[in-house]
Design a protein around this motif. Structure first.
Motif, PDB file in Angstrom:
ATOM      1  N   THR A  43      15.077  16.103   4.159  1.00 49.18           N
ATOM      2  CA  THR A  43      16.469  15.934   3.912  1.00 49.18           C
ATOM      3  C   THR A  43      17.054  16.813   2.831  1.00 49.18           C
ATOM      4  O   THR A  43      18.072  17.199   2.925  1.00 49.18           O
ATOM      5  N   GLY A  44      16.236  17.124   1.878  1.00 49.07           N
ATOM      6  CA  GLY A  44      16.273  17.993   0.794  1.00 49.07           C
ATOM      7  C   GLY A  44      17.655  17.160   0.035  1.00 49.07           C
ATOM      8  O   GLY A  44      17.622  16.078  -0.529  1.00 49.07           O
ATOM      9  N   ASN A  45      18.718  17.654  -0.206  1.00 51.06           N
ATOM     10  CA  ASN A  45      19.913  17.399  -0.759  1.00 51.06           C
ATOM     11  C   ASN A  45      20.785  16.226   0.177  1.00 51.06           C
ATOM     12  O   ASN A  45      21.714  15.785  -0.500  1.00 51.06           O
ATOM     13  N   GLY A  46      20.293  15.839   1.235  1.00 47.61           N
ATOM     14  CA  GLY A  46      20.855  15.120   1.777  1.00 47.61           C
ATOM     15  C   GLY A  46      22.126  15.342   2.838  1.00 47.61           C
ATOM     16  O   GLY A  46      22.974  14.727   3.401  1.00 47.61           O
ATOM     17  N   ARG A  58      22.898   4.045  12.004  1.00 49.53           N
ATOM     18  CA  ARG A  58      22.112   4.061  10.871  1.00 49.53           C
ATOM     19  C   ARG A  58      21.303   5.460  10.757  1.00 49.53           C
ATOM     20  O   ARG A  58      20.893   6.283  11.906  1.00 49.53           O
ATOM     21  N   VAL A  59      20.869   6.069   9.474  1.00 43.21           N
ATOM     22  CA  VAL A  59      20.149   7.338   9.451  1.00 43.21           C
ATOM     23  C   VAL A  59      19.055   6.968   8.342  1.00 43.21           C
ATOM     24  O   VAL A  59      19.327   6.196   7.256  1.00 43.21           O
ATOM     25  N   THR A  60      17.815   7.448   8.530  1.00 43.72           N
ATOM     26  CA  THR A  60      16.841   7.485   7.756  1.00 43.72           C
ATOM     27  C   THR A  60      16.733   8.951   7.179  1.00 43.72           C
ATOM     28  O   THR A  60      16.404   9.791   8.193  1.00 43.72           O
ATOM     29  N   ALA A  61      16.703   9.072   5.936  1.00 47.46           N
ATOM     30  CA  ALA A  61      16.498  10.496   5.474  1.00 47.46           C
ATOM     31  C   ALA A  61      15.288  10.496   4.584  1.00 47.46           C
ATOM     32  O   ALA A  61      15.202   9.849   3.460  1.00 47.46           O
ATOM     33  N   THR A  62      14.150  11.477   4.904  1.00 48.53           N
ATOM     34  CA  THR A  62      13.158  11.445   4.039  1.00 48.53           C
ATOM     35  C   THR A  62      12.701  12.635   3.740  1.00 48.53           C
ATOM     36  O   THR A  62      13.188  13.947   4.123  1.00 48.53           O
ATOM     37  N   ASP A  63      12.311  12.839   2.429  1.00 50.06           N
ATOM     38  CA  ASP A  63      11.548  14.090   1.756  1.00 50.06           C
ATOM     39  C   ASP A  63      10.479  13.798   0.733  1.00 50.06           C
ATOM     40  O   ASP A  63      10.548  12.637   0.224  1.00 50.06           O
ATOM     41  N   SER A  64       9.472  14.690   0.803  1.00 49.06           N
ATOM     42  CA  SER A  64       8.493  14.262  -0.153  1.00 49.06           C
ATOM     43  C   SER A  64       8.713  14.615  -1.654  1.00 49.06           C
ATOM     44  O   SER A  64       8.005  14.428  -2.385  1.00 49.06           O
ATOM     45  N   ASN A  65       9.962  15.222  -1.854  1.00 50.52           N
ATOM     46  CA  ASN A  65      10.178  15.819  -3.091  1.00 50.52           C
ATOM     47  C   ASN A  65      11.063  14.583  -3.724  1.00 50.52           C
ATOM     48  O   ASN A  65      12.408  14.318  -3.255  1.00 50.52           O
ATOM     49  N   GLN A  68      14.454  15.545  -5.196  1.00 53.16           N
ATOM     50  CA  GLN A  68      15.774  16.015  -4.247  1.00 53.16           C
ATOM     51  C   GLN A  68      16.205  14.672  -3.625  1.00 53.16           C
ATOM     52  O   GLN A  68      17.554  14.420  -3.931  1.00 53.16           O
ATOM     53  N   ILE A  69      15.770  13.467  -3.577  1.00 51.70           N
ATOM     54  CA  ILE A  69      15.968  12.416  -3.209  1.00 51.70           C
ATOM     55  C   ILE A  69      17.011  11.828  -4.151  1.00 51.70           C
ATOM     56  O   ILE A  69      17.988  11.057  -3.656  1.00 51.70           O
ATOM     57  N   GLN A  70      16.779  11.868  -5.310  1.00 56.20           N
ATOM     58  CA  GLN A  70      17.355  11.500  -6.690  1.00 56.20           C
ATOM     59  C   GLN A  70      18.658  11.954  -6.663  1.00 56.20           C
ATOM     60  O   GLN A  70      19.753  11.369  -7.052  1.00 56.20           O
ATOM     61  N   LYS A  71      19.109  13.080  -6.087  1.00 57.10           N
ATOM     62  CA  LYS A  71      20.228  13.844  -6.019  1.00 57.10           C
ATOM     63  C   LYS A  71      21.311  13.588  -4.967  1.00 57.10           C
ATOM     64  O   LYS A  71      22.160  14.109  -4.659  1.00 57.10           O
ATOM     65  N   CYS A  72      20.652  12.673  -4.053  1.00 56.69           N
ATOM     66  CA  CYS A  72      21.402  12.574  -2.592  1.00 56.69           C
ATOM     67  C   CYS A  72      22.365  11.501  -2.969  1.00 56.69           C
ATOM     68  O   CYS A  72      22.368  10.679  -3.683  1.00 56.69           O
ATOM     69  N   SER A  73      23.593  12.004  -2.197  1.00 56.61           N
ATOM     70  CA  SER A  73      24.782  11.033  -2.321  1.00 56.61           C
ATOM     71  C   SER A  73      24.285   9.636  -1.546  1.00 56.61           C
ATOM     72  O   SER A  73      24.046   9.730  -0.153  1.00 56.61           O
TER      73      SER A  73
END
Length: 249
Positions: A43-46, A58-65, A68-73
Motif C-alpha cells: 500500500t505504500g502511503n495508502g 472494509r479495506v485491508t492495506a498491507t506493506d512490509s515497510n 510507510q504504514i506509519q504515514k498512512c491516513s
C-alpha cells in the motif's frame, strides 16, 4: 527477488507521489460482484486504500515497510498492517478485490499469487499496475530525463526495475483475463522540473545512488533540466500513463 521495500521513506513517498485518477477506482470497483472486503497489497502511503475505502465496506492495506504504514491516513474502514505480500493474516476466501499499485515487481510473484488465490473469493478480482517514467513530449527536456535514467542512474536500478520499465508486459500473471477491454487511464501532473526530480527521488534508482554514493543524483541534472524546461515554456502537463493487468480467480 531482493527486498528493497525498507529503503523507501514514508514522508517523501507521501509528499511526492501523485494521486491516481478517480475514474480508475470507479472502474476497478465496478468489477467484483461483492464490495465487502478489498486488499491493497504494497500500500505504500495508502493512497490506493483510501480510494478503495469509498467503495468497499472494509479495506485491508498491507506493506512490509513499517515507516510507510506509519504515514498512512487512518480511516474507520481501513485496517493497516505491516505484513509481507507473500504471507498475510487474511482468512481464506475473504477478499473480493486485490490491488497492487506499482509494487508487484518487488514481490516473490509465485508465492504472492498463491496467497492471492488463497484469500480471493471464487470469482474475485486482482488488478496490478504501474505508471510510466515521466516524459513531457519536449525533445530537449526528455533527453535530459533519459540521460538521468539511463546514464546517471543506470547502474543503480535493480533487475526488478526492468520489469517495471517494460510496463509489466513480461510480468507473470496466472489469472484469467477479463473479457471487457481495460480502459486507458493516466495521471495528469501539474509539475515543474523540481517536482519531477522530487517524484523520481522516491524511485529505487535515485535512492540507491544517494545511499551508496552519499550524493543526491538530481544535482547532476537539476540546473540543465530547469534551463531546458524554461526554454521550452513548460509549466504543466507531465502525464503518466497507467499500464494494468486485471484478472479473476
Amino acid at each position: 527477488m531482493t527486498n528493497y521495500s525498507n529503503i523507501y521513506r514514508g514522508a517523501e513517498y507521501a509528499s511526492y507521489r501523485p494521486e491516481y485518477p478517480e475514474g480508475l477506482f470507479r472502474w476497478l470497483c465496478s468489477l467484483p460482484e461483492s464490495k465487502e472486503h478489498a486488499w491493497d497489497c504494497g500500500t505504500g502511503n495508502g493512497q490506493v486504500a483510501r480510494n478503495l475505502a469509498g467503495f468497499f465496506e472494509r479495506v485491508t492495506a498491507t506493506d512490509s515497510n513499517h515507516e510507510q504504514i506509519q504515514k498512512c491516513s487512518m480511516l474507520r474502514n481501513i485496517r493497516y498492517a505491516v505484513e509481507h505480500a507473500e504471507k498475510s493474516s487474511l482468512p481464506d476466501k475473504s477478499i473480493d478485490l486485490v490491488t497492487v499499485g506499482c509494487a508487484v515487481h518487488w514481490f516473490d510473484t509465485e508465492k504472492f499469487y498463491a496467497e492471492v488465490s488463497r484469500v480471493l473469493k471464487p470469482g474475485g478480482m486482482i488488478a496490478v499496475w504501474c505508471y510510466e517514467y515521466p516524459w513531457t513530449g519536449n525533445h530537449e527536456v526528455d533527453e535530459i530525463l533519459r540521460h538521468y535514467k539511463e546514464a546517471i542512474l543506470g547502474d543503480f536500478w535493480p533487475p526488478e526495475a526492468q520489469i517495471y520499465f517494460n510496463r509489466y508486459q513480461n510480468l507473470q500473471f496466472p489469472f484469467e483475463g477479463i473479457r471487457a477491454q481495460i480502459p486507458t487511464f493516466e495521471i495528469d501532473c501539474q509539475w515543474g522540473p523540481s517536482d519531477v526530480l522530487n517524484f523520481l527521488s522516491t524511485w529505487t534508482g535515485p535512492i540507491r545512488y544517494k545511499n551508496e554514493t552519499g550524493q543526491d543524483p538530481k544535482l547532476c541534472v537539476e540546473e540543465d533540466l530547469s534551463k531546458a524546461w524554461s526554454a521550452a515554456g513548460l509549466t504543466v502537463g507531465v502525464k503518466l500513463p497507467i499500464y494494468m493487468k486485471v484478472g479473476k480467480l
